[in-house]
Design an enzyme around this catalytic site. Structure first.
Site, PDB file in Angstrom:
ATOM      1  N   HIS A  98      72.892 -67.175  33.925  1.00 31.82           N
ATOM      2  CA  HIS A  98      72.500 -66.259  32.842  1.00 31.82           C
ATOM      3  C   HIS A  98      73.521 -66.359  31.713  1.00 31.82           C
ATOM      4  O   HIS A  98      74.725 -66.419  31.950  1.00 31.82           O
ATOM      5  CB  HIS A  98      72.449 -64.822  33.374  1.00 31.82           C
ATOM      6  CG  HIS A  98      72.279 -63.778  32.306  1.00 31.82           C
ATOM      7  ND1 HIS A  98      73.297 -62.945  31.909  1.00 31.82           N
ATOM      8  CD2 HIS A  98      71.208 -63.444  31.547  1.00 31.82           C
ATOM      9  CE1 HIS A  98      72.867 -62.136  30.965  1.00 31.82           C
ATOM     10  NE2 HIS A  98      71.594 -62.412  30.726  1.00 31.82           N
ATOM     11  N   ASN A  99      73.034 -66.380  30.464  1.00 32.71           N
ATOM     12  CA  ASN A  99      73.935 -66.490  29.305  1.00 32.71           C
ATOM     13  C   ASN A  99      75.015 -67.543  29.554  1.00 32.71           C
ATOM     14  O   ASN A  99      76.212 -67.280  29.464  1.00 32.71           O
ATOM     15  CB  ASN A  99      74.575 -65.139  28.991  1.00 32.71           C
ATOM     16  CG  ASN A  99      73.589 -64.170  28.355  1.00 32.71           C
ATOM     17  OD1 ASN A  99      72.460 -64.542  28.037  1.00 32.71           O
ATOM     18  ND2 ASN A  99      73.996 -62.925  28.179  1.00 32.71           N
TER      19      ASN A  99
ATOM     20  N   GLU B  83      70.698 -71.098  30.559  1.00 30.87           N
ATOM     21  CA  GLU B  83      70.072 -70.319  29.495  1.00 30.87           C
ATOM     22  C   GLU B  83      70.672 -70.691  28.145  1.00 30.87           C
ATOM     23  O   GLU B  83      71.890 -70.841  28.011  1.00 30.87           O
ATOM     24  CB  GLU B  83      70.256 -68.825  29.756  1.00 30.87           C
ATOM     25  CG  GLU B  83      69.512 -67.952  28.769  1.00 30.87           C
ATOM     26  CD  GLU B  83      69.637 -66.480  29.082  1.00 30.87           C
ATOM     27  OE1 GLU B  83      68.844 -65.695  28.529  1.00 30.87           O
ATOM     28  OE2 GLU B  83      70.522 -66.105  29.880  1.00 30.87           O
TER      29      GLU B  83
ATOM     30  N   ASP C 111      70.506 -69.231  24.288  1.00 35.97           N
ATOM     31  CA  ASP C 111      70.071 -68.241  23.303  1.00 35.97           C
ATOM     32  C   ASP C 111      70.181 -68.877  21.925  1.00 35.97           C
ATOM     33  O   ASP C 111      71.288 -69.049  21.390  1.00 35.97           O
ATOM     34  CB  ASP C 111      70.949 -66.985  23.377  1.00 35.97           C
ATOM     35  CG  ASP C 111      70.657 -66.166  24.627  1.00 35.97           C
ATOM     36  OD1 ASP C 111      69.856 -66.630  25.452  1.00 35.97           O
ATOM     37  OD2 ASP C 111      71.237 -65.077  24.768  1.00 35.97           O
TER      38      ASP C 111
ATOM     39  N   HIS D 105      75.355 -65.036  21.660  1.00 39.28           N
ATOM     40  CA  HIS D 105      74.738 -63.805  22.155  1.00 39.28           C
ATOM     41  C   HIS D 105      74.427 -62.947  20.938  1.00 39.28           C
ATOM     42  O   HIS D 105      75.327 -62.363  20.343  1.00 39.28           O
ATOM     43  CB  HIS D 105      75.689 -63.092  23.112  1.00 39.28           C
ATOM     44  CG  HIS D 105      75.015 -62.092  24.000  1.00 39.28           C
ATOM     45  ND1 HIS D 105      73.658 -62.023  24.147  1.00 39.28           N
ATOM     46  CD2 HIS D 105      75.518 -61.107  24.789  1.00 39.28           C
ATOM     47  CE1 HIS D 105      73.342 -61.061  24.995  1.00 39.28           C
ATOM     48  NE2 HIS D 105      74.454 -60.475  25.393  1.00 39.28           N
TER      49      HIS D 105
ATOM     50  N   GLU E  23      65.921 -68.717  24.999  1.00 38.23           N
ATOM     51  CA  GLU E  23      65.638 -67.432  24.376  1.00 38.23           C
ATOM     52  C   GLU E  23      65.671 -67.720  22.886  1.00 38.23           C
ATOM     53  O   GLU E  23      66.729 -67.814  22.270  1.00 38.23           O
ATOM     54  CB  GLU E  23      66.669 -66.379  24.771  1.00 38.23           C
ATOM     55  CG  GLU E  23      66.293 -64.991  24.297  1.00 38.23           C
ATOM     56  CD  GLU E  23      67.291 -63.943  24.740  1.00 38.23           C
ATOM     57  OE1 GLU E  23      68.027 -63.455  23.864  1.00 38.23           O
ATOM     58  OE2 GLU E  23      67.341 -63.640  25.936  1.00 38.23           O
TER      59      GLU E  23
ATOM     60  N   LYS F 232      61.756 -74.148  29.235  1.00 36.49           N
ATOM     61  CA  LYS F 232      61.079 -72.849  29.394  1.00 36.49           C
ATOM     62  C   LYS F 232      61.162 -72.133  28.058  1.00 36.49           C
ATOM     63  O   LYS F 232      62.233 -71.715  27.613  1.00 36.49           O
ATOM     64  CB  LYS F 232      61.753 -72.037  30.494  1.00 36.49           C
ATOM     65  CG  LYS F 232      61.267 -70.603  30.592  1.00 36.49           C
ATOM     66  CD  LYS F 232      62.075 -69.854  31.625  1.00 36.49           C
ATOM     67  CE  LYS F 232      61.843 -68.361  31.551  1.00 36.49           C
ATOM     68  NZ  LYS F 232      62.493 -67.758  30.372  1.00 36.49           N
TER      69      LYS F 232
ATOM     70  N   LYS G  46      58.348 -69.916  25.053  1.00 34.58           N
ATOM     71  CA  LYS G  46      56.992 -69.449  24.776  1.00 34.58           C
ATOM     72  C   LYS G  46      56.158 -70.596  24.218  1.00 34.58           C
ATOM     73  O   LYS G  46      56.665 -71.446  23.475  1.00 34.58           O
ATOM     74  CB  LYS G  46      57.025 -68.295  23.786  1.00 34.58           C
ATOM     75  CG  LYS G  46      57.542 -67.004  24.391  1.00 34.58           C
ATOM     76  CD  LYS G  46      57.527 -65.886  23.377  1.00 34.58           C
ATOM     77  CE  LYS G  46      58.038 -64.593  24.008  1.00 34.58           C
ATOM     78  NZ  LYS G  46      58.122 -63.495  23.030  1.00 34.58           N
TER      79      LYS G  46
ATOM     80  N   SER H 196      60.013 -63.084  33.538  1.00 29.89           N
ATOM     81  CA  SER H 196      61.407 -62.716  33.777  1.00 29.89           C
ATOM     82  C   SER H 196      61.512 -61.204  33.897  1.00 29.89           C
ATOM     83  O   SER H 196      60.788 -60.468  33.227  1.00 29.89           O
ATOM     84  CB  SER H 196      62.297 -63.220  32.641  1.00 29.89           C
ATOM     85  OG  SER H 196      62.298 -64.627  32.599  1.00 29.89           O
TER      86      SER H 196
ATOM     87  N   ARG I  57      62.054 -65.071  37.285  1.00 36.63           N
ATOM     88  CA  ARG I  57      63.477 -65.169  36.951  1.00 36.63           C
ATOM     89  C   ARG I  57      64.031 -63.758  36.817  1.00 36.63           C
ATOM     90  O   ARG I  57      63.453 -62.914  36.136  1.00 36.63           O
ATOM     91  CB  ARG I  57      63.671 -65.945  35.646  1.00 36.63           C
ATOM     92  CG  ARG I  57      65.130 -66.093  35.226  1.00 36.63           C
ATOM     93  CD  ARG I  57      65.253 -66.988  33.984  1.00 36.63           C
ATOM     94  NE  ARG I  57      66.636 -67.135  33.584  1.00 36.63           N
ATOM     95  CZ  ARG I  57      67.238 -66.355  32.670  1.00 36.63           C
ATOM     96  NH1 ARG I  57      66.562 -65.392  32.077  1.00 36.63           N
ATOM     97  NH2 ARG I  57      68.501 -66.553  32.358  1.00 36.63           N
TER      98      ARG I  57
END
EC number: 3.1.4.11
Length: 1001
Positions: free
Chosen positions: A247-248, A277, A279, A294, A328, A380, A382, A481, A508
């Site tokens: 994560h992050n 991940e 972002d 972040h 993200e 991954k 949209k 998620s 997730r």
């Protein structure tokens, strides 16, 4: 580079090399090396990676670790190239005085003054091992050695060694065909390998020195070494695997105001992670390069392009299995074009841009397997609706796609709007489950560039609505998620549905937004539900991270672990909160005895060890089992604790053991996570790891681990008989012979044989159940009933009255007929009245009249008798039903008493169990007693439920039998009465068919 120190060829200079090392992922030291040629740099890179990225390298035996430490000491030479004595002495300073240490040097013929140095050639590995055993004598192993030889020999005989290997070092649950028992050949091979004395080898004996060498070797590893290779099937759908996830990933510290680092992607991937991940935000520079940070959390920024380069270089160093890049995406479509461009150009053929033919993106089609996606990277992100994507992609390829950014651009550096403290937790839990947003920034963009959209295939994030809707759609490549709090809520309310969802689709889990310190949640909870990507902050080496890395170390540290069978098959149901064993899964029992430690600290501090179990909620036991503290000895403390017993592990496949070593101030000195699946039984040395799960060279624990099939109370003897019937029968026969010599007959002990030698229950405790016997309700028995007798008497009276009336009527008619005849024959002789026509006519009329009278009387009698029989039938039915009802009531009273007795015995057993647990001195604390009481109560409840079922079944059969008997009795009654009625009907028919009566005068 790897998490243990490795090399990466830099893009800026093919001849440069960077070697990294550090205590954890965020404190990394660099050593830059420039080679003479690109080929030389490549050779170094491949050589270092071959060493550092081999899973078995970090799972070597204590002897190899001693050798590594000896080699390290050999490099710490003085100006003259000699090894200083004080450098070697520091190895043992945490437990012994300098005087004792230097005295040991002298006894081995080595320089023994503090300022002395040794020639490297003199300081051999054999000398170092001898020094180790002199300073740290293995008294713990000495006791074990003496117990095997029974103190009668200075060596273990071959038969004794075979018995030790089979009785102590082997998991009794193993199949003897697949995992044969140790025999003379294998035991001899071990002796040949580790025994140094030639005479002992010839005599096939093992000295204490050889025994210690064996116990510290790879042949005595605490886990099955094949578990460290890829041993799992890799051809199942992606949804059937746990996937090591981050994560992050870019952060090296806090979630707010932290530092972002490209290096974290390298370190995380090299640590075995398969889902990272990114972002993504719009870059603000003139070049408008997309960045990773972040958002709105005042964290530093790194370039998206640099991250993709790092991923390309390190993607498949540790593992060849597929990687998922979890975007993200907050970028405008203009910068999304660059995201797609860099992925396409840098990752090249590594990027999976289209679905494979075997797994089309259609409802009901399973996800492809890791084998089908080997060395592939998935995005991954949209995705646009298919028709929109097709149209816009066609325009893009023709150069006609126009980007119109109507929406206001998001600024990653803009401060986040303040969120009330009472709402932060709620938003993290109740926010859109399909979005990976946290309270610090808004959700990712829905305006996706068609090129980037076209690169998304088997990891298509969707907004989660319900498990029912997901099941109806049945689209396996859709995934959602969940923040940890949202996931926990679904677990509480829909645990089985969550498990079923994860059989088909991927989910997730990510930390809640209020974890600003980058702390982690416990991943085990979501593994229990089958969630594939349980994402953690890899920069935080806390307990959850240790559990994650310890679990994923199996299967070659490849980042994929196959879920248990019942968590994959659609025809199986699994409740992660179940306390009873899962169908088809055998519960286990695990006992851990912590005997001693070695090199636990470099300081003279007190130490203690905690042993925890993590798994299903019913299997998780933590902060209960800890050894006593051994003061002022970080070198070789002896604990010799009583075994810590994990009595019932419902689901061993998901359970892990954690060993934590702490100093007197509670500081963690070392830890080790060992999944129960693959753990070896017996006396084992367990090498420890740092908080960040890096291997420690010398620190280790010496433990005895016992693994068994969990056996409920009272079935121990039965299980012994099943597992080894010959030994069980032999032991019983020997016992019976001894008892017979004492005058006790076999019949008195036969019941004890089935309970493992325990005394049989007292007669009053045994359940004696006898079936009730009822007298049959017959026609004869019913006729004695008062109501029937009274009715019969009345019927007889009515019949007699009718017959008297008929007789009187007959007499009257007869008298009248005689008078009529006398009047006609009066004054005539015999010949005259015989031939008199008037007389003949009179006689004929009188005969007809009499016949009609007799017929009418018979019909009256038959009608009355039939009516009386029918009335008797109703009375007999009523009487019979009353008698049968009384029998049923009597039976029900008996059954109710049996059930009441059963409940009484259950209550009595509950009280006795509570007393037994309270008096059990082996239970160390209140929590252990409560757990034991709960376990016994569950066993007792299960036992009584089964007994109730059996009793209810027997009672049901007994009642059915009585009801069937009653039905047969009623049927017989009806049949008998109908036969009597039919008899009168038949007589009437016969009378009608017979010739009429005739009278002659």
């Amino acid at each position: 580079m790897t998490k243990h120190g490795s090399a990466t060829a830099q893009d800026l200079d093919d001849k440069s090399l960077t070697i990294c090392s550090g205590l954890d992922m965020v404190n990394i030291n660099y050593l830059h090396v420039v080679c003479e040629s690109a080929e030389q740099a490549k050779t170094w890179k491949e050589g270092l990676r071959a060493i550092t990225n081999k899973n078995k390298i970090i799972n070597v035996c204590p002897t190899t670790n001693l050798m590594k430490h000896w080699m390290r000491l050999g490099f710490q030479v003085d100006a003259a190239g000699k090894v200083p004595v004080k450098v070697v002495a520091r190895t043992f300073a945490s437990g012994k005085t300098e005087k004792l240490i230097y005295q040991a040097f002298a006894e081995l013929g080595l320089p023994s003054e503090k300022g002395d140095s040794m020639e490297k050639a003199d300081f051999t590995f054999e000398k170092f091992v001898a020094l180790y055993h002199k300073i740290c004598p293995r008294n713990d192993i000495e006791e074990l050695f003496q117990s095997i030889t029974k103190g009668k020999s200075d060596a273990i005989g071959l038969i004794q060694f075979i018995d030790f290997l089979n009785d102590k070092q082997r998991d009794p649950r193993l199949n003897e065909i697949l995992y044969p028992l140790y025999n003379e050949k294998r035991a001899t091979e071990i002796i040949e390998e580790y025994e140094q004395d030639k005479d002992n080898r010839v005599r096939r004996r093992l000295s204490k020195d050889g025994f210690i060498r064996y116990l510290m070797s790879d042949d005595n590893a605490p886990v099955w070494l094949d578990r460290l290779d890829i041993y799992m099937e890799m051809d199942q759908p992606l949804s059937h695997y746990y996937i090591n996830s981050s994560h992050n990933t870019y952060l090296s510290g806090r979630q707010f105001g932290g530092k972002s680092s490209v290096e974290m992607y390298r370190q995380t991937l090299l640590a075995g992670c398969r889902c990272v991940e990114l972002d993504c935000w719009d870059g603000k520079g003139s070049d408008e390069e997309p960045i990773i940070t972040h958002g709105k959390a005042m964290c530093t920024e790194i370039l998206f392009k640099d991250v993709i380069l790092a991923i390309r270089d390190c993607a498949f160093v540790t593992s060849d299995w597929p990687i998922i890049l979890s975007f993200e995406n907050h970028c405008c479509r203009a910068q999304q074009y660059k995201l797609a461009k860099y992925c396409d150009e840098i990752l090249g053929d590594l990027l999976l841009k289209e679905p494979i033919p075997e797994s089309p993106l259609e409802p009901g089609v399973s996800l492809p397997s890791p084998s089908q996606l080997k060395r592939k990277i998935l995005i991954k992100n949209k995705r646009l609706k298919p028709d929109v994507e097709k149209q816009e992609l066609e325009l893009f390829r023709q150069g006609q796609f126009v980007i119109t950014e109507d929406e206001e651009k998001e600024d990653a550096s803009a401060p986040a709007a303040p969120i009330p403290e009472d709402k932060k937790e709620g938003e993290a839990a109740a926010g859109a489950p399909g979005e990976e947003n946290v309270p610090l920034h808004a959700g990712s963009t829905s305006a996706v560039h068609p090129w980037l959209s076209s690169m998304v295939n088997y990891a298509q994030p969707v907004h989660f609505k319900s498990f029912q809707e997901a099941a109806q759609k049945n689209i396996h490549h859709n995934m959602s998620s969940f923040a940890e709090t949202t996931g926990l809520n679904y677990l509480k309310t829909s645990a089985i549905e969550f498990v079923n969802y994860n059989k088909r689709q991927m989910s997730r889990i990510y930390p809640k937004g209020t974890r600003a310190d980058s702390s982690n949640y416990m991943p085990q909870v979501f593994w229990n539900a089958g969630s594939q990507m349980v994402s953690l902050n890899f920069q935080t080496p806390d307990l959850p991270f240790q559990l994650n890395q310890g679990k994923f170390e199996y299967n070659g540290n490849c980042g994929y672990l196959l879920k248990p069978d019942f968590m994959r098959r659609p025809d199986r149901t699994f409740d992660p909160f179940a306390e009873s064993p899962v169908d088809g899964v055998i519960a286990a029992q695990c006992a851990v005895q912590v005997i001693a430690g070695q090199f636990l600290s470099d300081k003279k501090v007190g130490t203690y060890v905690e042993v925890d179990m993590y798994g299903l909620p019913t299997d998780t036991i933590r902060k209960e089992f800890r050894t006593r503290m051994v003061p002022a000895n970080g070198l070789n403390p002896i604990y010799n604790e009583e075994p810590f017993l994990f009595r019932k592990v419902v689901l061993p496949d998901l359970a892990v053991l954690r060993f934590g070593v702490y100093d007197e101030n509670g500081k963690l000195l070392g830890q080790r996570i060992l999944p129960l699946d693959g753990l070896q039984a017996g006396y084992r040395h367990i090498s420890l790891r740092t908080e960040a799960n890096f291997p420690m060279a010398l620190p280790m624990l010496f433990c005895n681990i016992e693994l068994k099939i969990y056996v409920p109370d009272g079935l121990g003897g039965f299980m012994d008989a099943l597992s080894d019937p010959r030994a069980f029968m032999s032991a019983n026969k020997e016992r019976d012979n001894k008892l017979k010599d004492m005058g006790i007959e076999e019949s008195e002990t036969s019941k004890a044989a089935l309970t493992g030698g325990k005394p049989a229950p007292a007669p009053e405790e045994e359940v004696k159940r006898e079936e009730m016997k009822f007298e049959p309700v017959t026609l004869e028995s019913l006729r004695s009933d008062k109501a029937f007798a009274k009715a019969t008497k009345k019927h007889q009276k009515d019949l007699e009255s009718m017959r008297k009336r008929q007789q009187k009527e007959k007499a009257t008619i007869q008298k009248n007929q005689v008078s009529a005849v006398e009047r006609i024959v009066k004054g005539k002789n015999k010949e005259e009245f015989i031939n008199d026509p008037a007389l003949k006519q009179l006689v004929a009329e009188q005969a007809k009249e009499w016949s009609e009278l007799v017929g009418r009387h018979l019909k009256e009698e038959w009608t009355l008798l039939k009516e009386q029989l029918e009335a008797q039938q109703d009375i007999l039915k009523t009487v019979m039903q009353g008698a049968q009802g009384a029998q049923l009531k009597q039976l029900d009273a008996k059954l109710e008493k049996e059930n009441k007795d059963l409940k009484t015995r259950q209550a009595k057993m509950a009280v006795e169990t509570a007393k037994e647990v309270a008096a059990d001195k082996t239970l160390r604390n209140k929590a252990e007693k409560e757990r034991r009481l709960r376990e016994k109560a569950q066993n007792n409840t299960k036992k009584f439920i089964e007994e109730r079922k059996i009793t209810a079944m027997k009672q049901g059969k007994e009642r059915e039998k009585l009801v069937a008997m009653h039905a047969k009795q009623l049927e017989d009654l009806n049949r008998d009465i109908q036969l009597n009625i039919q008899m009168y009907k038949n007589a009437e028919v016969e009378y009608q068919l017979a010739n009429p009566y005739e009278f002659f005068v």
